[in-house]
Design a protein around this motif. Structure first.
Motif, PDB file in Angstrom:
ATOM      1  N   LEU A 103      -4.213  -6.743  -1.608  1.00 16.80           N
ATOM      2  CA  LEU A 103      -3.514  -5.623  -0.982  1.00 16.80           C
ATOM      3  C   LEU A 103      -2.909  -6.124   0.327  1.00 16.80           C
ATOM      4  O   LEU A 103      -3.626  -6.556   1.224  1.00 16.80           O
ATOM      5  CB  LEU A 103      -4.489  -4.475  -0.709  1.00 16.80           C
ATOM      6  N   VAL A 143      -7.929  -7.739   1.235  1.00 16.54           N
ATOM      7  CA  VAL A 143      -7.064  -6.772   1.919  1.00 16.54           C
ATOM      8  C   VAL A 143      -6.477  -7.430   3.152  1.00 16.54           C
ATOM      9  O   VAL A 143      -7.195  -7.986   3.981  1.00 16.54           O
ATOM     10  CB  VAL A 143      -7.841  -5.499   2.313  1.00 16.54           C
ATOM     11  N   ILE A 149     -10.425  -3.370  -4.352  1.00 19.39           N
ATOM     12  CA  ILE A 149      -9.586  -4.576  -4.231  1.00 19.39           C
ATOM     13  C   ILE A 149     -10.322  -5.607  -3.393  1.00 19.39           C
ATOM     14  O   ILE A 149     -10.798  -5.315  -2.287  1.00 19.39           O
ATOM     15  CB  ILE A 149      -8.225  -4.224  -3.611  1.00 19.39           C
ATOM     16  N   LYS A 198       0.819  -1.221   0.000  1.00 16.99           N
ATOM     17  CA  LYS A 198       0.000   0.000   0.000  1.00 16.99           C
ATOM     18  C   LYS A 198       0.847   1.264   0.000  1.00 16.99           C
ATOM     19  O   LYS A 198       0.862   2.024  -0.956  1.00 16.99           O
ATOM     20  CB  LYS A 198      -0.947   0.014   1.211  1.00 16.99           C
ATOM     21  N   GLY A 241      -8.392  -0.137   0.188  1.00 17.44           N
ATOM     22  CA  GLY A 241      -8.930  -1.222  -0.623  1.00 17.44           C
ATOM     23  C   GLY A 241     -10.327  -0.937  -1.130  1.00 17.44           C
ATOM     24  O   GLY A 241     -10.659  -1.253  -2.276  1.00 17.44           O
TER      25      GLY A 241
END
Length: 571
Positions: free
Chosen positions: A394, A415, A412, A246, A407
């Motif tokens: 992620l 996470v 995404i 990240k 996320g």
């Protein structure tokens, strides 16, 4: 293949086919020359990197300039950069401004306007007035030197696909000799064996693969993505799962001002100006972000006096005759006589931090800081999915709620928060059950995961050296845009290599069978084979050019709102 060529020429001369022997010799040499030209053309972007930086630079020694070999430049040296010179080291700009051509690093043709205090990278070319640079590290440790080392690795390594082609070369030799001997024995005509040998010289298997892969590596280099070797390009082409860090990867990795909340009795700009002026006395990362935000708004900063800093809490001092306190809410309130308003409480969301400011004993407002999601992140993830990435994970060292917030913004599906370097490696290994894994990161803590992935991608422009060393692919620009394009380039290059091999070998074997049955005399077979070789090399060179699926020229999407506001792109 040299053995096949030697056999065909020796047989041709022994049977009086001197013209066929000469055609084989001429076309074989011509094929080698074409291959050398193709490989040289494919590597031109990387080769140009090697000789751009000069061997000397003007260093300030006291009040005079001294011409110094760049290997003697150390951190802290002040260097004069003239118009047209390439920056030999990474450094901090000391002059008011510098206009740089960063196309060698980023692939972006537009000049970039840098301001005093900004970091500039070696390998950029000055196209503006003379400026002074403070070296951050020696030339041997600079961004550009690291790029050159990676280039040398890319040029010397050989892809597994090419080594496989070499192994198949022996099998092809045995098959060629077997067909030639069988044709001779069954027909009792040695010229049929000669025709088989002639049409097998040289082999598309040896020519097409390295040319296509090197072309793909060169194409990636031209868009700001350095692929270390052909095996990395092949691994990238197979990637189906992306594991992304990240901080610094999907986000910019440094705090920025996202909002300023203040009371009605003070202007937002004045609140920020006073806070940033005081923060000039602090080395905290938040202080640097506040100062940068004020400079981007062209606010005039004043020198602070009587500054007192409490580590980890905040600082207090005088700015333009006013007492300013800045820091955490509890610290600021403890140094203030009364609160003007409570509207600033709980103003920030998950993933954001509030810096509270008091002026003359009155709590004046909050400056909201956050590590913002990269402007190009959403579009890049969409393009990765379009290019064949079926799962995105992620993996962040931040708290789960902070990672989940990012996320959710990016859509995404999985996470993972509070990840240590070891747990990131475990996440990469677990993701391999869904297919070959591409890991993208920028920090030292990402290096083990980058090494564990099928293909590791590091953000080399601002990332840690350890991550760049562990990765197979390095993004030379502080953006994600080149990654999605490189994925398309890799898949196209490998597809072209396989296409060239299958087509070339298929045509060669067909020609050999025709020659074995007497349909192709040696001279015609030699000419046909050279046509096949030229065709597969030219087909492999297609990997140098852009495809429609790349999403258009890199320079068109790379410049869209992806640079910090302090860098003005000049038309």
């Amino acid at each position: 293949m040299d053995i096949v060529a030697a056999l065909s020429m020796a047989f041709a001369l022994s049977f009086g086919e001197s013209l066929a022997a000469n055609v084989v010799a001429l076309m074989y040499a011509g094929g080698q020359m074409l291959e050398g030209y193709a490989s040289g053309r494919a590597a031109r972007e990387m080769t140009l990197l090697m000789g751009r930086v000069g061997r000397t630079a003007f260093r300030y020694v006291g009040d005079r300039l001294e011409l110094t070999p760049i290997e003697k430049i150390i951190a802290g040296d002040h260097i004069m950069i003239r118009q047209g010179e390439v920056l030999p080291v990474d450094g901090i700009l000391l002059s008011r401004r510098a206009i740089l051509d960063e196309s060698a690093l980023t692939g972006e043709p537009l000049p970039v306007d840098h301001r005093a205090g900004e970091e500039v990278l070696s390998g950029s070319t000055s196209i503006g007035p003379v400026f002074t640079l403070k070296a951050l590290r020696p030339a041997s440790e600079s961004t550009y030197a690291a790029i050159v080392r990676l280039v040398e690795t890319a040029q010397t390594n050989k892809a597994p696909m090419a080594r496989l082609a070499d192994r198949y070369g022996l099998a092809f030799l045995l098959m060629t000799v077997a067909i030639a001997l069988t044709a001779w024995l069954l027909s009792d005509d040695p010229r049929r064996a000669l025709a088989v040998l002639v049409i097998a010289t040289p082999c598309p298997l040896i020519l097409a693969v390295p040319v296509a892969l090197m072309s793909g590596i060169s194409r990636c280099a031209s868009i700001g993505c350095l692929v270390k070797d052909g095996s990395a390009l092949e691994a990238l082409s197979r990637a189906r799962v992306a594991v992304l860090d990240k901080t610094g990867t999907l986000t910019r990795g440094k705090p920025e001002i996202v909002a300023v909340g203040c009371s009605a009795w003070i202007d937002k700009d004045e609140l920020l100006r006073l806070a940033a002026s005081l923060d000039q006395a602090s080395s905290h990362v938040m202080a640097a972000a506040l100062i940068a935000g004020a400079q981007e708004r062209n606010l005039r900063l004043s020198p602070p006096t009587n500054v007192e800093e409490v580590g980890g809490s905040g600082l207090e001092g005088m700015v333009d005759g006013r007492r300013v306190v800045i820091g955490g809410s509890r610290f600021v309130k403890s140094r203030s006589s009364r609160n003007a308003s409570q509207v600033f409480e709980n103003h920030h969301r998950s993933g954001e931090a509030a810096v509270t400011v008091a002026i003359d004993g009155l709590v004046a407002g909050n400056i909201i800081m956050a590590d913002p999601v990269r402007a190009e992140a959403i579009s890049v993830l969409q393009r990765l999915r379009s290019a064949g990435i079926t799962k995105i994970v992620l993996a962040s060292g931040d708290r789960l709620d902070v990672a989940s917030h990012v996320g959710n913004i990016l859509g995404i599906e999985q996470v993972l928060g509070e990840q240590t370097p070891a747990s990131k490696v475990e996440a990469v290994i677990a993701a391999k059950s869904f297919g070959p894994v591409m890991m993208v990161g920028d920090g030292v803590n990402d290096a083990p995961a980058l090494a564990a992935a099928d293909v590791g991608v590091a953000l080399g422009a601002r990332g840690a050296a350890a991550s760049s060393e562990a990765a197979n692919i390095v993004l030379l620009v502080d953006r994600l845009d080149p990654l999605a394009t490189a994925l398309v380039v890799a898949r196209r290059a490998v597809a072209i290599a396989r296409q060239s091999v299958v087509a070339g070998l298929g045509l060669s074997v067909a020609g050999m069978i025709a020659a074995a049955f007497g349909y192709l005399p040696p001279l015609h077979g030699a000419l046909l084979q050279e046509v096949i070789d030229v065709a597969v090399i030219l087909n492999a060179l297609r990997a140098l050019g852009p495809s429609k699926s790349e999403g258009g020229p890199y320079s068109q999407f790379a410049s869209i709102a992806t640079r910090p506001a302090s860098k003005t792109q000049l038309s």
